[in-house]
Write an enzyme that holds these catalytic residues in place. Structure first.
Site: not given
Ligand code: PGA
Length: 248
Positions: A8, A10, A90, A92, A165, A171
């Site tokens: 991903n 982003k 997701h 976010e 997740e 992150g």
């Molecule tokens: P990350 O993100 O690997 O940077 O923790 C995962 C995601 O947001 O799908």
């Protein structure tokens, strides 16, 4: 099943020149890359083995007047571009853009109708975890997100990925332990089997990198990983892909 890597990107990279190197480094069997919409077409040009995914999609307002929404991208457009997979829900988007489970349900149905394979993301916040509400939160997210695809009979006909997740692990550099991630995926697997008789592919996501990925994907309950930050560094990508290939 073969271990799947979902990368991903982003809002990365910042410019087109950097797309090719990332896509090339990721180009292996059982990898799906998720570039931003604006780079999908160019990223596809360098892929020979990896699949192309989108980070989101939107529906046309078919129930009302069939009109299109400014700034959004439809499942049909993605499909016509050669996209095969799409992330829905997701965290976010859920937490920062107010995307509700009801919206996620429409997106999931739209994806399936368009012939795209959804990667449905679910996960609890730190607060929900501390309050012992993880399973309740996951159950609600799954039930509502799948509700429209169930009604339409699509759910049984189409492939589905569910990515667990935990919001607090994304992150942050603080992943869920492999044992707890696997236990949660088993909870999701059993819930979906019992209530829908479906067997989706199950991914873990949240601070996965080349140092810890093996601990997750070597477990039987973990079909692969959804990876953000570590999917943006070529050395990391190559190391992660090599580890997954050893297991496949
Ligand atoms: P990350 O993100 O690997 O940077 O923790 C995962 C995601 O947001 O799908």
């Amino acid at each position: 099943m073969k271990k799947t890597l979902a990368f991903n990107w982003k809002m990365n990279p910042k410019k087109l020149d950097d797309v090719y190197g990332l896509a090339e480094a990721s180009d292996a069997a059982h990898v799906i890359i998720f570039p931003p919409f604006i780079f999908l077409e160019e990223a596809k040009k360098v892929l020979h083995q990896a699949a192309l995914g989108a980070q989101d999609l939107f529906w046309k307002n078919a129930e009302e007047d069939g009109s299109a929404y400014t700034g959004e991208v439809s499942g049909e457009e993605l499909k016509n571009l050669g996209v095969t997979h799409v992330i829905v829900g997701h965290s976010e988007r859920r937490r920062k853009l107010g995307e509700t489970d009801a919206i996620v349900a429409r997106k999931l149905k739209t994806a399936m109708e368009a012939g795209l394979t959804p990667i449905l993301c679910v996960g609890e916040t730190q607060e929900e975890k501390d309050l012992g509400k993880k399973e309740e939160v996951l159950r609600t997210q799954l039930e509502i997100s799948l509700s429209l695809a169930v009604t339409g009979g699509l759910l049984k006909k189409r492939e589905l990925y569910v990515a667990y997740e935990p919001v607090w692990a994304i992150g942050t550099g603080i992943p869920e332990t492999p044992e707890d991630a696997a236990a949660t995926l088993i909870f999701i697997r059993d819930f979906l089997d019992e209530h829908y008789t479906i067997k989706p592919h199950l991914l873990y996501g949240g601070s996965v990198d080349s140092k810890n990925i093996k601990n997750y994907i070597q477990l039987e309950a973990v079909d692969g990983a959804l990876i953000g930050g570590a999917s943006l560094k070529k050395e990391e990508i190559k190391a992660i892909v090599a580890i997954a290939q050893q297991l496949n």
